[in-house]
Enzyme design. Structure first.
Site, PDB file in Angstrom:
ATOM      1  N   GLU A 129       0.833  -1.198   0.000  1.00  0.00           N
ATOM      2  CA  GLU A 129       0.000   0.000   0.000  1.00  0.00           C
ATOM      3  C   GLU A 129       0.869   1.250   0.000  1.00  0.00           C
ATOM      4  OE1 GLU A 129      -3.893  -1.867   2.267  1.00  0.00           O
ATOM      5  OE2 GLU A 129      -2.718  -0.320   3.294  1.00  0.00           O
ATOM      6  N   PHE A 158       2.529  -0.254  -6.499  1.00  0.00           N
ATOM      7  CA  PHE A 158       3.662  -1.074  -6.944  1.00  0.00           C
ATOM      8  C   PHE A 158       3.224  -2.500  -7.280  1.00  0.00           C
ATOM      9  CE2 PHE A 158       5.902   1.618  -3.503  1.00  0.00           C
ATOM     10  CZ  PHE A 158       6.009   2.708  -4.348  1.00  0.00           C
ATOM     11  N   GLU A 244       7.600 -17.390  -2.389  1.00  0.00           N
ATOM     12  CA  GLU A 244       7.867 -16.172  -3.151  1.00  0.00           C
ATOM     13  C   GLU A 244       9.322 -15.741  -3.008  1.00  0.00           C
ATOM     14  OE1 GLU A 244       6.359 -11.498  -3.507  1.00  0.00           O
ATOM     15  OE2 GLU A 244       5.236 -12.917  -2.259  1.00  0.00           O
ATOM     16  N   GLN A 281      45.280  -8.034 -14.656  1.00  0.00           N
ATOM     17  CA  GLN A 281      45.164  -8.770 -13.396  1.00  0.00           C
ATOM     18  C   GLN A 281      43.967  -8.319 -12.562  1.00  0.00           C
ATOM     19  OE1 GLN A 281      47.942  -8.232  -9.963  1.00  0.00           O
ATOM     20  NE2 GLN A 281      48.449 -10.391 -10.331  1.00  0.00           N
TER      21      GLN A 281
END
Length: 381
Positions: A129, A158, A244, A281
């Protein structure tokens, strides 16, 4: 080091996933970035190839694979294209799927899962939110019972797939006095009066992912659209967040590994002062460190994946995998940009886009700081 996570069936499935990626995603990727969303045809083709219902029983149109490693293989192959491809499709087949398969009634499964598997229904999950994301127990969206319906008010932001989703699993507060134990999950469908989408959000990375704000103003949600048990939504989410998070770890590492391999090839071809830049290197040692970091992280993520297949993955180990892989991903990609020099800062180069795409992985699925908090609590601190 040879990985032992996958067997012949998983590698055969990988070839199918690669074929889908090569045929459907790669040729159209630039178009998806330009238009800021993935075409519906991609979802339908993924459905035809049996990629969206890996966790869904065959009776509802899925593959009924019964083995999370198939999810992991698909996540790896999508991540090699871009972080957004894995994110958008992964939210659907890897994140939302367990909610629908584990928690829905028989009637709900028959109503939603066949179109979920075919790609006709695109899904999203509405947790975050405007007032906060990691503190799920403090969400402000509310649902009040009115007869046989629930009236939903609030907003989410989002939300991956938010602009295109046909069905969103939304977390809302139903019993404010119970705090975390008063949250319920609802399936909100396109066309419900009062359900509106805001603008597509203009993100730093992952432009092909349609990320949006969602608004709910007196949305009447029928009781038949409650997902799981009333007031047990927080528990339902906590039980499914480890998947998830391990899925995020799998995607993070596959994304970084692919760009690292491309960067190693670049350092063999790019010349400076009469020799390949990879032979200096400092660069040689840097690449040795990056490859080692990726391989060591891969070993831990693979162990977490195996634990999840056995049903033994703890929330703490999932948190470790999520935060550590996000840090490694961002470290690796930042070094890859540096090795490309000025070209690494040009968005026409995959390394630049990957670098921008990856930054959010330290934030979503629970910020890395929250992951460390969870690990610290396990230590008794």
């Amino acid at each position: 080091m040879r990985r032992t996570l996958y067997g012949p069936d998983h590698e055969a499935f990988r070839e199918s996933a690669k074929a889908f990626v090569d045929r459907t995603l790669k040729p159209n990727h630039d178009k998806f970035i330009e238009q800021r969303h993935i075409d519906r045809e991609v979802w339908l083709e993924a459905g035809r190839q049996g990629l969206l219902g890996l966790e869904v029983p065959e009776v509802y149109g899925g593959s009924g694979a019964g083995d999370y490693r198939f999810n992991a293989v698909l996540g790896e192959e999508l991540s090699k294209v871009s972080a957004a491809m894995s994110s958008c499709l992964g939210i659907h087949y890897d994140v939302v799927a367990p909610y629908l398969v584990d928690l829905c009634t028989e009637e709900q499964k028959q109503r939603w899962l066949p179109r979920f598997c075919s790609g006709e229904t695109i899904t999203a999950i509405g947790m975050t939110e405007p007032s906060g994301g990691s503190d799920l127990a403090a969400l402000k969206t509310t649902a009040v019972r009115d007869g046989s319906d629930w009236v939903l008010n609030g907003s989410k932001t989002f939300i991956t797939n938010g602009f295109s989703a046909d069905l969103v699993v939304v977390a809302a507060r139903t019993s404010p006095e119970k705090k975390a134990r008063g949250i319920t999950l609802f399936a909100v469908e396109t066309g419900m009066e009062g359900f509106e989408r805001g603008r597509k959000l203009d993100k730093v990375g992952q432009p092909e992912s349609d990320t949006a704000e969602l608004f709910f103003e007196d949305v009447r949600v029928p009781a038949d659209n409650v997902v799981g048990e009333v007031d047990r939504g927080f528990i339902h989410m906590m039980e499914r967040l480890p998947q998830e998070r391990v899925g995020s770890a799998i995607a993070n590492l596959a994304h970084a590994k692919q760009i690292l391999e491309e960067t190693i090839a670049y350092t063999k071809e790019r010349k400076a002062f009469g020799q390949a830049i990879g032979s200096f290197q400092h660069n040689k040692f840097l690449l040795a460190e990056l490859v080692t970091k990726v391989d060591v992280t891969q070993a831990f993520v693979d162990q977490c994946t195996e634990a999840h297949v056995r049903g033994e993955l703890t929330a703490t180990d999932a948190a470790k995998a999520k935060y550590w892989s996000a840090d490694v991903q961002n470290d690796v990609l930042d070094a890859c940009v540096q090795l490309h020099g000025g070209y690494g800062y040009m968005t026409e180069y995959r390394v630049a886009r990957a670098w921008m795409d990856a930054r959010v992985t330290k934030i979503w699925a629970g910020s890395n700081e929250i992951m460390k908090e969870l690990i610290g609590r396990e230590l008794g601190l």
